[in-house]
Design a protein around this motif. Sequence first.
Motif, PDB file in Angstrom:
ATOM      1  N   VAL A 112      31.743  29.999  35.515  1.00 23.74           N
ATOM      2  CA  VAL A 112      30.950  30.193  34.293  1.00 23.74           C
ATOM      3  C   VAL A 112      31.860  30.231  33.074  1.00 23.74           C
ATOM      4  N   ASN A 113      32.991  30.912  33.197  1.00 25.26           N
ATOM      5  CA  ASN A 113      33.934  30.966  32.073  1.00 25.26           C
ATOM      6  C   ASN A 113      34.461  29.583  31.728  1.00 25.26           C
ATOM      7  N   ALA A 114      34.729  28.795  32.773  1.00 22.57           N
ATOM      8  CA  ALA A 114      35.209  27.432  32.531  1.00 22.57           C
ATOM      9  C   ALA A 114      34.123  26.572  31.899  1.00 22.57           C
ATOM     10  N   ALA A 115      32.882  26.716  32.380  1.00 23.20           N
ATOM     11  CA  ALA A 115      31.779  25.898  31.849  1.00 23.20           C
ATOM     12  C   ALA A 115      31.416  26.301  30.429  1.00 23.20           C
ATOM     13  N   GLY A 116      31.530  27.600  30.125  1.00 23.80           N
ATOM     14  CA  GLY A 116      31.113  28.075  28.813  1.00 23.80           C
ATOM     15  C   GLY A 116      32.236  28.365  27.852  1.00 23.80           C
ATOM     16  N   GLY A 117      33.492  28.147  28.279  1.00 26.45           N
ATOM     17  CA  GLY A 117      34.615  28.461  27.407  1.00 26.45           C
ATOM     18  C   GLY A 117      34.679  29.943  27.082  1.00 26.45           C
ATOM     19  N   LEU A 118      34.409  30.803  28.069  1.00 26.86           N
ATOM     20  CA  LEU A 118      34.328  32.242  27.857  1.00 26.86           C
ATOM     21  C   LEU A 118      35.445  32.958  28.606  1.00 26.86           C
ATOM     22  N   SER A 119      35.473  34.272  28.447  1.00 26.27           N
ATOM     23  CA  SER A 119      36.441  35.098  29.174  1.00 26.27           C
ATOM     24  C   SER A 119      35.751  36.373  29.637  1.00 26.27           C
ATOM     25  N   LEU A 120      34.624  36.208  30.317  1.00 21.88           N
ATOM     26  CA  LEU A 120      33.838  37.350  30.759  1.00 21.88           C
ATOM     27  C   LEU A 120      34.474  38.006  31.977  1.00 21.88           C
ATOM     28  N   THR A 121      34.409  39.313  32.043  1.00 23.27           N
ATOM     29  CA  THR A 121      34.823  40.085  33.212  1.00 23.27           C
ATOM     30  C   THR A 121      33.740  41.119  33.493  1.00 23.27           C
ATOM     31  N   ILE A 122      33.727  41.631  34.716  1.00 17.80           N
ATOM     32  CA  ILE A 122      32.725  42.624  35.100  1.00 17.80           C
ATOM     33  C   ILE A 122      33.303  44.021  34.910  1.00 17.80           C
ATOM     34  N   PRO A 123      32.775  44.801  33.968  1.00 20.27           N
ATOM     35  CA  PRO A 123      33.214  46.200  33.818  1.00 20.27           C
ATOM     36  C   PRO A 123      32.512  47.064  34.861  1.00 20.27           C
ATOM     37  N   TYR A 124      33.156  47.294  36.003  1.00 21.09           N
ATOM     38  CA  TYR A 124      32.497  47.949  37.127  1.00 21.09           C
ATOM     39  C   TYR A 124      32.032  49.361  36.790  1.00 21.09           C
ATOM     40  N   ALA A 125      32.781  50.067  35.936  1.00 21.41           N
ATOM     41  CA  ALA A 125      32.374  51.426  35.573  1.00 21.41           C
ATOM     42  C   ALA A 125      31.006  51.437  34.905  1.00 21.41           C
ATOM     43  N   LEU A 126      30.658  50.353  34.256  1.00 21.28           N
ATOM     44  CA  LEU A 126      29.354  50.245  33.603  1.00 21.28           C
ATOM     45  C   LEU A 126      28.341  49.525  34.488  1.00 21.28           C
ATOM     46  N   VAL A 127      28.798  48.480  35.179  1.00 13.94           N
ATOM     47  CA  VAL A 127      27.881  47.627  35.934  1.00 13.94           C
ATOM     48  C   VAL A 127      27.338  48.326  37.175  1.00 13.94           C
ATOM     49  N   VAL A 128      28.185  49.073  37.890  1.00 17.86           N
ATOM     50  CA  VAL A 128      27.738  49.686  39.146  1.00 17.86           C
ATOM     51  C   VAL A 128      26.603  50.684  38.910  1.00 17.86           C
TER      52      VAL A 128
END
Length: 806
Positions: free
Chosen positions: A359-375
């Motif tokens: 997704v980052n490659a397709a969208g030119g992004l640098s998204l990461t999953i913040p587990y402390a928030l996501v979980v």
Amino acid sequence: MNRFALLSLYRSLTRHKLYATLNVGGLAVGIAVFLVLGLYARFETSYEKWLPRHDRVYVAQTVWNLPESPFNGAYPYTMGGLLEQLREDFPGVVGTRIRGGRNGGTVIRGGVATSADIAQVDASFFDVFDLPMVRGSGSALRQPANVLISETLARRYFGTSDPIGQTLTIAVDKAVNYRVAGVFRDLPANSDFRISVLVPLPAAPPSEQWFHWGSSSLQTFLRFDTPQAARAFEQKLPPFVDRRGLADMGKDASRIQQIKLLPLTRMHLEPAGSESASAKITVVTLAIVGLLTLLVAIVNYVNLATARANVRAREVAMRKVLGADRLALVRQFLGEAVLTVGVAALLGLILAELSLPLVNAAGGLSLTIPYALVVPALMALTLVVGLLAGFYPALLLSRYPAASVLASARSPGGGRVGTRVREGLVVLQFGLAIAFMVGTAVLVAQTRHVRQSDLGFQREGLMMLLSTRDSLVGADRTRMIAAAIRELPSVRSAAIGNNAAGGSGEDNADNVPLPGVAGDGPSLRWIITGPDFFKVYGARVLAGRVFDAAHRDDDALARDMASGINIVINRQAVSTLGFRSPQEAIGKTVGGKRPRTIIGVVEDMRFFSPRQPNSATYYVYYSQPEKAFTAVVSIRYTGDPRVTMDALRTIWQRSVPQVPFEAATADTQLTKFYEADDRATRLFAIGAGLAVLIGCVGLWGLASYNTQMRIREIGIRKTLGASSADIARLLVGQFLRPVLLANLVAWPLAFVAMRTWLTGFDDHVALSPLFFIGGTAAATVIAVLTVLGQSLRASRAAPAWALRHE
């Protein structure tokens, strides 16, 4: 849930592995899409929230309201001297200014010039922005010879040695030696500020326009203790504008230009008119895609759960005989739904983590999953989705009467009401899926259209030398460099102007009074051109002629504005200035006290974003265009662009080595206008494709169940003479009914959504019925392929086996 209920769930899932895979897999994919697009929306709405006290900072916006102006709207830029005038009229105001930023200047070290993100700021910068410091203090900016640099820049130029006290040569308007007095942390990705060097603003205004109302040269930021204080201060600004802008804009200046305050955290998506409006629409659209994909997955779960309810009907009956009441059964099945969603959520999280690089490659992004928030959020999502998805199946299963179920030869399937509910869910699923397909087709068509549309000039074989914009180059060197470029074998022609393809230079406009018409007249963009400018761009002449060195009256530098100058206008300006045709405009004079005589009309040349309305423009001729405040060399070349680029670099390094070389082809410059929409299209297509896949999974599961329930009916039909083709047509036709009804949901939804999105473009494709017909046809084909295998297998069953089937 007790251990017997858990054992019952385990046996149900393991006995029907395909059903479990479809159910859990569909939910997992839906949750993964929701997570990824939710992360994107969160990232886009988190800009500047990393700053301490960000909620107290406001950007001063210039809001233009001019008749037919290309600049109408709100922009986060002001004239240079606004803060000084505010401090004079409102003592105690806390604010700062930022001039420059991305590629805002040059660092010269060891005789090598490198572009850097240099910003000139007030000494009060740290009173407004609490940038985290690694070494030194923000108060160092109160000394004009000090500079603050980022951690990355400190490592680049000083390695592991202490940068404090070291000297850096920095060129913005001129080269100056600064002492490094501090190091600040690198700014994060979710920031519109691109700053790696902070230098003090010069005491003397760097330009004549510094205190001119109507100019825009930097950003002004103010800090207030509360939102109420900011709103109260904003109420004082219209009289301030009327008072201070009187000399430049006349009486009631605030009707033409307003100063508004925008919270810093909203600056990324809200100012600058259509550009950020499109960004906001993109973020909202992708967030909605994530939610709708999750909704499709939930509907898929409900559909499969209700369709398979008959499998567990006897289990429910036996539990009722053994004493279980309806409430206990509802609790059990809701618990099972929550556990199923929990497993799907875990798989969805894994899928999201695995897909982020793609997704980052397709969208030119640098998204990461913040587990402390996501979980924790995922746990809450599991509970909510589990209860929503399991509520109807739980009610359906718990209401089966034990006696009738145990006495029946076959388990109940929900009856006509259950069938209608399942068909309604398929209608909803495929309605969203068709809307996604229509939306994807429109997005792809529009992004392709803006790339291939006629811009009014020949973009192929066009290159711009952008380094000449640097104030260190000067007019003499620009003229010398342009002459050397014209001697290159691959160059057919070269011209200098203050703007170029991609909006690479200045952007100016002024009012043009019309003869016999009261008022200041419409606002037109104006561009300075030099010899061969229209030749380089291949502009199409509609009437009259373009500028010619043989006509001395064309040279605006040799004319007094009061006596009048010659101009060339574009097609859009013809109607804006009140002429019926290009031919009628030739020879006419407009401009009131600053006469401008029209000598030619050219086709519109779109140098700017396709989201900006095509604006009325007039062109002015300078025999020495390098004397313009900003000079860009446009070059028409032949052959390999890399050869011409290398030749330009050689000329530049020989002529102005202390200024970094910067050049680009027209295609490269124009691509920046398409990047955001291309990224949105790719992300939308990914979400839409997965939503369609989930819908197909649900339809396949429903087809499998319905086919199984009609085995005896199929046997009887074949005994009475029906062929396999007849049976297949009957089943496929019945499965296609909800898919075709889904268009009643899909078409209005897609029409409203795509019409809203397309209004952001001045030049856009028509919302043709072919998009909707194509989406329906694609959904129909997908649905047929999805259920065809089940239908053919059922139609080929031997009648004797089908009649004996239980």
